[in-house]
Design a protein around this motif. Structure first.
Motif, short mmCIF file in Angstrom:
data_model
loop_
_atom_site.label_atom_id
_atom_site.label_comp_id
_atom_site.label_asym_id
_atom_site.label_seq_id
_atom_site.Cartn_x
_atom_site.Cartn_y
_atom_site.Cartn_z
N CYS A 151 -4.22 5.03 -2.25
CA CYS A 151 -3.50 6.30 -2.06
C CYS A 151 -2.71 6.62 -3.32
CB CYS A 151 -2.56 6.21 -0.86
SG CYS A 151 -3.41 6.15 0.70
N THR A 152 -3.05 7.72 -3.94
CA THR A 152 -2.31 8.11 -5.14
C THR A 152 -1.30 9.21 -4.84
OG1 THR A 152 -4.12 9.63 -5.67
CG2 THR A 152 -4.16 7.46 -6.72
N GLU A 153 -1.57 10.05 -3.85
CA GLU A 153 -0.64 11.11 -3.46
C GLU A 153 0.11 10.65 -2.22
OE1 GLU A 153 -2.95 14.60 -2.90
OE2 GLU A 153 -3.88 14.46 -4.87
N LEU A 154 1.40 10.44 -2.35
CA LEU A 154 2.21 9.89 -1.26
C LEU A 154 3.06 10.98 -0.61
CD1 LEU A 154 3.50 6.68 -3.07
CD2 LEU A 154 1.48 6.91 -1.62
N ASN A 155 3.17 10.89 0.70
CA ASN A 155 4.08 11.82 1.39
C ASN A 155 5.50 11.24 1.36
OD1 ASN A 155 4.17 9.83 3.37
ND2 ASN A 155 2.72 10.89 4.71
N ALA A 156 6.43 11.91 1.99
CA ALA A 156 7.84 11.51 1.92
C ALA A 156 8.06 10.13 2.54
CB ALA A 156 8.71 12.56 2.62
N GLU A 157 7.42 9.88 3.67
CA GLU A 157 7.59 8.58 4.34
C GLU A 157 7.05 7.44 3.48
OE1 GLU A 157 5.62 6.42 8.20
OE2 GLU A 157 6.13 8.55 8.38
N GLN A 158 5.90 7.68 2.85
CA GLN A 158 5.30 6.65 2.00
C GLN A 158 6.12 6.43 0.73
OE1 GLN A 158 1.44 8.45 1.63
NE2 GLN A 158 0.58 7.28 3.36
N ALA B 173 9.36 6.74 0.54
CA ALA B 173 10.53 5.97 0.96
C ALA B 173 10.15 4.50 1.11
CB ALA B 173 11.07 6.52 2.28
N LEU B 174 8.96 4.26 1.61
CA LEU B 174 8.49 2.87 1.77
C LEU B 174 8.29 2.22 0.40
CD1 LEU B 174 7.69 0.79 3.90
CD2 LEU B 174 5.37 1.70 3.79
N LYS B 175 7.79 2.97 -0.56
CA LYS B 175 7.60 2.43 -1.91
C LYS B 175 8.95 2.09 -2.56
CE LYS B 175 3.93 2.34 -4.11
NZ LYS B 175 3.15 1.13 -4.38
N LYS B 176 10.00 2.89 -2.29
CA LYS B 176 11.34 2.58 -2.82
C LYS B 176 11.88 1.32 -2.15
CE LYS B 176 12.72 7.24 -4.10
NZ LYS B 176 13.60 8.37 -3.79
N LYS B 177 11.62 1.19 -0.87
CA LYS B 177 12.07 0.01 -0.13
C LYS B 177 11.34 -1.24 -0.60
CE LYS B 177 13.13 -1.32 4.60
NZ LYS B 177 12.95 -0.99 6.02
N GLU B 178 10.13 -1.06 -1.10
CA GLU B 178 9.31 -2.18 -1.60
C GLU B 178 9.97 -2.85 -2.81
OE1 GLU B 178 4.78 -2.72 -3.39
OE2 GLU B 178 5.77 -0.78 -3.49
N LYS B 179 10.67 -2.11 -3.60
CA LYS B 179 11.28 -2.63 -4.82
C LYS B 179 12.44 -3.57 -4.53
CE LYS B 179 9.79 1.28 -7.50
NZ LYS B 179 10.09 2.54 -8.10
N LEU C 92 2.28 -0.94 3.29
CA LEU C 92 2.24 -1.05 1.83
C LEU C 92 0.89 -1.55 1.35
CD1 LEU C 92 5.79 -2.47 1.05
CD2 LEU C 92 4.85 -0.28 0.28
N TYR C 93 0.33 -2.51 2.08
CA TYR C 93 -1.00 -3.02 1.72
C TYR C 93 -2.03 -1.90 1.81
CZ TYR C 93 -5.16 -5.94 1.61
OH TYR C 93 -6.34 -6.48 1.26
N ARG C 94 -1.93 -1.08 2.87
CA ARG C 94 -2.89 0.01 3.07
C ARG C 94 -2.73 1.11 2.03
NH1 ARG C 94 -7.28 -1.45 5.82
NH2 ARG C 94 -6.66 -2.68 7.61
N LEU C 95 -1.55 1.23 1.43
CA LEU C 95 -1.39 2.18 0.34
C LEU C 95 -2.13 1.72 -0.90
CD1 LEU C 95 2.40 3.15 0.57
CD2 LEU C 95 0.43 4.53 1.20
#
Length: 138
Positions: free
Chosen positions: A21-28, A30-36, A50-53
């Motif tokens: 997934c290269t184009e992320l919505n708002a929920e995704q 937020a999840l990417k920020k939480k991943e850090k 996150l794995y599915r992204l």
């Protein structure tokens, strides 16, 4: 999920160059920020998301056997059966009867005629026939 064009992952090349997934919505996002942050604070569902992204399917999903072979074998058997049916139909309704020259009686008469004419007496059939005993030489 957006359609992927340059994403390519398979068993022999499991780590693609680009994420799934290269184009992320708002929920995704937020999840990417939480991943850090710390991964211990992430739930199992968030880790899976996150794995599915990043990846389209897991190794277990990649290695899962499909049932496509059943369809292929069904088509092969169907066409073999159809071909056999077509050949049978042609033999019964299309092709003419066998000529009389192919019957066993005709072949026996033809052989007797060749022997009576003593055709090819040096190396042919007549050379292997005993004319006095009326039987084949041994």
């Amino acid at each position: 999920m957006p359609p992927y064009t340059t994403y390519h992952a398979q068993r022999s090349y499991p780590m693609p160059d680009e994420p799934f997934c290269t184009e992320l919505n708002a929920e995704q996002q937020a999840l990417k920020k939480k991943e850090k942050g710390s991964w211990t604070q992430l739930s199992h569902a968030e880790k899976v998301a996150l794995y599915r992204l990043q990846f389209h399917e897991t190794f277990a999903e990649m290695n899962h056997r499909s049932n496509e072979w059943k369809t292929v074998m069904g088509c092969v058997f169907f066409f073999c059966g159809f071909t056999a049916l077509l050949i049978w139909w042609q033999r019964v309704y299309v092709f003419p009867k066998k000529p009389i020259t192919l019957t066993d009686e005709w072949k026996a008469q033809q052989l007797q005629r060749i022997l009576d004419m003593k055709g090819n007496p040096v190396q042919g059939l007549a050379s292997q026939w005993d004319y006095e005993k009326k039987e084949w030489k041994k």
